[in-house]
Design a protein around this motif. Sequence first.
Motif, mmCIF file in Angstrom:
data_model
loop_
_atom_site.group_PDB
_atom_site.id
_atom_site.type_symbol
_atom_site.label_atom_id
_atom_site.label_comp_id
_atom_site.label_asym_id
_atom_site.label_seq_id
_atom_site.Cartn_x
_atom_site.Cartn_y
_atom_site.Cartn_z
ATOM 1 N N PRO A 105 0.804 -1.234 0.000
ATOM 2 C CA PRO A 105 0.000 0.000 0.000
ATOM 3 C C PRO A 105 0.832 1.277 0.000
ATOM 4 C CG PRO A 105 -0.209 -1.151 2.099
ATOM 5 C CD PRO A 105 0.477 -2.078 1.156
ATOM 6 N N LEU A 106 1.977 1.298 0.705
ATOM 7 C CA LEU A 106 2.812 2.494 0.674
ATOM 8 C C LEU A 106 3.339 2.731 -0.739
ATOM 9 C CD1 LEU A 106 4.132 4.680 2.614
ATOM 10 C CD2 LEU A 106 6.220 3.361 2.282
ATOM 11 N N ALA A 107 3.809 1.661 -1.384
ATOM 12 C CA ALA A 107 4.300 1.783 -2.762
ATOM 13 C C ALA A 107 3.189 2.233 -3.696
ATOM 14 C CB ALA A 107 4.876 0.446 -3.227
ATOM 15 N N GLU A 108 1.989 1.739 -3.463
ATOM 16 C CA GLU A 108 0.834 2.124 -4.284
ATOM 17 C C GLU A 108 0.586 3.627 -4.179
ATOM 18 O OE1 GLU A 108 -3.566 0.141 -5.087
ATOM 19 O OE2 GLU A 108 -2.555 -0.182 -3.180
ATOM 20 N N GLY A 109 0.632 4.154 -2.956
ATOM 21 C CA GLY A 109 0.415 5.581 -2.763
ATOM 22 C C GLY A 109 1.490 6.425 -3.410
ATOM 23 N N ILE A 110 2.745 5.985 -3.301
ATOM 24 C CA ILE A 110 3.842 6.713 -3.940
ATOM 25 C C ILE A 110 3.682 6.684 -5.456
ATOM 26 C CG2 ILE A 110 6.327 6.778 -4.333
ATOM 27 C CD1 ILE A 110 6.680 5.477 -1.552
ATOM 28 N N ALA A 111 3.439 5.484 -5.989
ATOM 29 C CA ALA A 111 3.390 5.309 -7.444
ATOM 30 C C ALA A 111 2.229 6.057 -8.075
ATOM 31 C CB ALA A 111 3.309 3.815 -7.784
ATOM 32 N N LEU A 112 1.058 6.027 -7.445
ATOM 33 C CA LEU A 112 -0.089 6.730 -8.011
ATOM 34 C C LEU A 112 0.092 8.239 -7.910
ATOM 35 C CD1 LEU A 112 -3.002 4.436 -6.768
ATOM 36 C CD2 LEU A 112 -2.151 4.696 -9.109
ATOM 37 N N THR A 113 0.772 8.703 -6.873
ATOM 38 C CA THR A 113 1.076 10.125 -6.764
ATOM 39 C C THR A 113 2.090 10.537 -7.821
ATOM 40 O OG1 THR A 113 0.678 10.058 -4.374
ATOM 41 C CG2 THR A 113 1.906 11.945 -5.219
ATOM 42 N N ALA A 114 3.030 9.651 -8.130
ATOM 43 C CA ALA A 114 4.114 9.971 -9.070
ATOM 44 C C ALA A 114 3.614 10.117 -10.508
ATOM 45 C CB ALA A 114 5.185 8.895 -9.011
ATOM 46 N N TYR A 115 2.422 9.613 -10.816
ATOM 47 C CA TYR A 115 1.899 9.701 -12.186
ATOM 48 C C TYR A 115 1.833 11.148 -12.655
ATOM 49 C CZ TYR A 115 -1.467 10.122 -15.966
ATOM 50 O OH TYR A 115 -2.080 10.454 -17.152
ATOM 51 N N GLN A 116 2.240 11.370 -13.891
ATOM 52 C CA GLN A 116 1.984 12.651 -14.518
ATOM 53 C C GLN A 116 1.697 12.432 -15.993
ATOM 54 O OE1 GLN A 116 5.674 14.784 -13.599
ATOM 55 N NE2 GLN A 116 6.348 14.555 -15.725
ATOM 56 N N PHE A 117 0.726 13.165 -16.501
ATOM 57 C CA PHE A 117 0.358 13.067 -17.911
ATOM 58 C C PHE A 117 1.402 13.806 -18.737
ATOM 59 C CE2 PHE A 117 -2.363 14.728 -21.502
ATOM 60 C CZ PHE A 117 -2.427 13.513 -22.173
ATOM 61 N N GLU A 118 1.971 13.139 -19.705
ATOM 62 C CA GLU A 118 3.050 13.745 -20.485
ATOM 63 C C GLU A 118 2.574 14.961 -21.264
ATOM 64 O OE1 GLU A 118 5.070 10.917 -22.887
ATOM 65 O OE2 GLU A 118 5.787 9.732 -21.196
ATOM 66 N N GLY A 119 1.342 14.917 -21.761
ATOM 67 C CA GLY A 119 0.784 16.077 -22.444
ATOM 68 C C GLY A 119 1.485 16.393 -23.751
ATOM 69 N N TYR A 120 1.400 17.655 -24.157
ATOM 70 C CA TYR A 120 1.829 18.038 -25.497
ATOM 71 C C TYR A 120 2.705 19.290 -25.485
ATOM 72 C CZ TYR A 120 -2.092 14.921 -26.019
ATOM 73 O OH TYR A 120 -2.929 13.848 -25.898
ATOM 74 N N LYS A 121 3.387 19.530 -24.371
ATOM 75 C CA LYS A 121 4.250 20.706 -24.279
ATOM 76 C C LYS A 121 5.491 20.516 -25.144
ATOM 77 C CE LYS A 121 2.750 21.942 -19.613
ATOM 78 N NZ LYS A 121 3.169 22.173 -18.209
ATOM 79 N N ALA A 152 -5.394 4.050 -18.013
ATOM 80 C CA ALA A 152 -6.726 4.650 -17.941
ATOM 81 C C ALA A 152 -6.627 6.163 -17.748
ATOM 82 C CB ALA A 152 -7.524 4.011 -16.805
ATOM 83 N N ARG A 153 -5.722 6.593 -16.877
ATOM 84 C CA ARG A 153 -5.551 8.033 -16.652
ATOM 85 C C ARG A 153 -5.112 8.740 -17.931
ATOM 86 N NH1 ARG A 153 -2.505 8.753 -10.755
ATOM 87 N NH2 ARG A 153 -4.269 8.054 -9.448
ATOM 88 N N ASP A 154 -4.149 8.144 -18.634
ATOM 89 C CA ASP A 154 -3.674 8.763 -19.880
ATOM 90 C C ASP A 154 -4.813 8.957 -20.868
ATOM 91 O OD1 ASP A 154 -1.029 9.037 -19.136
ATOM 92 O OD2 ASP A 154 -0.329 7.249 -20.197
ATOM 93 N N LEU A 155 -5.629 7.933 -21.060
ATOM 94 C CA LEU A 155 -6.725 8.012 -22.020
ATOM 95 C C LEU A 155 -7.725 9.093 -21.626
ATOM 96 C CD1 LEU A 155 -7.317 4.209 -22.708
ATOM 97 C CD2 LEU A 155 -6.296 5.879 -24.261
ATOM 98 N N VAL A 156 -8.056 9.152 -20.344
ATOM 99 C CA VAL A 156 -9.034 10.144 -19.884
ATOM 100 C C VAL A 156 -8.474 11.556 -20.031
ATOM 101 C CG1 VAL A 156 -10.323 10.979 -17.878
ATOM 102 C CG2 VAL A 156 -10.161 8.523 -18.314
ATOM 103 N N ASN A 157 -7.183 11.717 -19.849
ATOM 104 C CA ASN A 157 -6.576 13.047 -19.929
ATOM 105 C C ASN A 157 -6.336 13.525 -21.354
ATOM 106 O OD1 ASN A 157 -6.395 13.579 -17.142
ATOM 107 N ND2 ASN A 157 -4.513 12.395 -16.953
ATOM 108 N N MET A 158 -6.413 12.627 -22.321
ATOM 109 C CA MET A 158 -6.169 13.018 -23.717
ATOM 110 C C MET A 158 -7.356 13.805 -24.270
ATOM 111 S SD MET A 158 -4.385 9.566 -25.250
ATOM 112 C CE MET A 158 -4.050 10.281 -26.853
ATOM 113 N N PRO A 159 -7.087 14.921 -24.945
ATOM 114 C CA PRO A 159 -8.184 15.720 -25.510
ATOM 115 C C PRO A 159 -8.756 15.081 -26.768
ATOM 116 C CG PRO A 159 -6.084 16.676 -26.103
ATOM 117 C CD PRO A 159 -5.775 15.532 -25.178
#
Length: 482
Positions: free
Chosen positions: A113-129, A168-175
């Motif tokens: 569970p600690l690793a899960e919390g770290i890993a899910l927090t670490a997610y970032q959407f790469e985006g299009y910058k 799933a997060r990546d797909l939802v964040n894609m415009p």
Amino acid sequence: MPLSLAYATDFPSFADTVFILPAGTTELPISAAADLPEAARQYVAAQLAAGEKLFGINQYSHRHYYVVAEPKKTADLSAEALRKAGHQLHARLKSDKVPELFVHDLTGTGALPLAEGIALTAYQFEGYKTDEKSKKAPDLQLLTLVSAELTAEQVQELDNVLHGVYLARDLVNMPYSHLNATQLAQRFEEVGDAAGFHVEVLDLVRIEALRMGGLLAVNQGSPEPPTFTIMEYKPEGATNARPIVLVGKGVVFDTGGLSLKPTPNSMDLMKCDMAGSAVVVGVLSALAKNRVPLHVIGLVPATDNRPGGPALAPGDVITMYSGLTVEVMNTDAEGRLILADALAFAKKYDPELVLDYATLTGSAVRAIGVEGIVCMGTAEEETLSALKRAGHATHERLVEFPLWDEYADHIKSAIADISNLGKAEAGAISAGKFLERFTEGYPWVHFDIAGPAFLTAPDSYRGKGGTGAAVRLTYEFLKNRV
């Protein structure tokens, strides 16, 4: 690159390490203090005596962090407290620019569970910058878990589930500009190739041949064609003789059609209206990578909902794939129309259970907020109880709404079999009651994820934007059916 998990039987000297300590710890065990000078040991003892739950020591060549597990009413809540501690720890790791962290668990149950919390927090959407300064990759790339109570297989399993959430997060964040219905189906094909499940995409011609009236009607105002994707994971030795079918709403952008949504504060968020489809592919990816012996099929009807050209109009009557007629009183109640075709289509597989996921109603959000998921259905109590247990285990909690017979009155139509719009009250239930009409012949549960699927403000390890809500819940439920 997204963060990954690894397993080790020990951690090297001079490595950045977090030690998970049992609740009530007042003195460091030798394994957590072997390389600490006396002054540092005294500092740690003082922090523990003061009741601190998260603190660290910079030893210049490396860092030690300490997380003290908090006793809660249940084991599930204790695990959630560690996920949130992982979120808090991540802020320190980011500030300290830690590239790899060893997680040394001294509780026996805290590493995952600690690793899960770290890993899910670490997610970032790469985006299009395009600015190189703003594209900087995160420092933290690897979590290595060290625990006598863990196996490499357990760590790899969690890693694959987390990558299903990332997907799933990546797909939802894609415009919509980068993810129309055709592009969504192409992403499904790519994921299927990588994870090991079969993908078939039905195009407009085949959808018309099947007379999927709900999907075709919603698509009428769009310049882009719809798709209907069938994903099948069927491993050798599957323990279920009849498949479990997952259905996901794939409205890649929702203007509301001619029943136009207001903007701002509503339409600008509607790239997330395909979050149900993201759940389906995220779960299938995790199941296939972890070789869970279950036969599971995913169905995703996909389109955008536009007011252009010959768009569906309020008052129109359409004929669904099942043969039922629907009076369309509001074109912004479109998700139930495309889901209904997929639910009726699911019957051809003679499924043992069907689960559908959709950002379906604002009513669900108003009822329970973003803290949980509304569910309802016709499955037996044993199934619903198992789903609720999985919800507590992953902290993606479920609130069951009723589907009493009286709610059928909410969707009566004077000129068609049913209406797609209920009363002002119990909107999430009338939407579920509508879907129920298309689920004859199999047990079914509907999940309205409109609240937690996309967050407009950061919330601990769920972050901001797409959350991947219901991926971990569903994987946990399905894994426990084996």
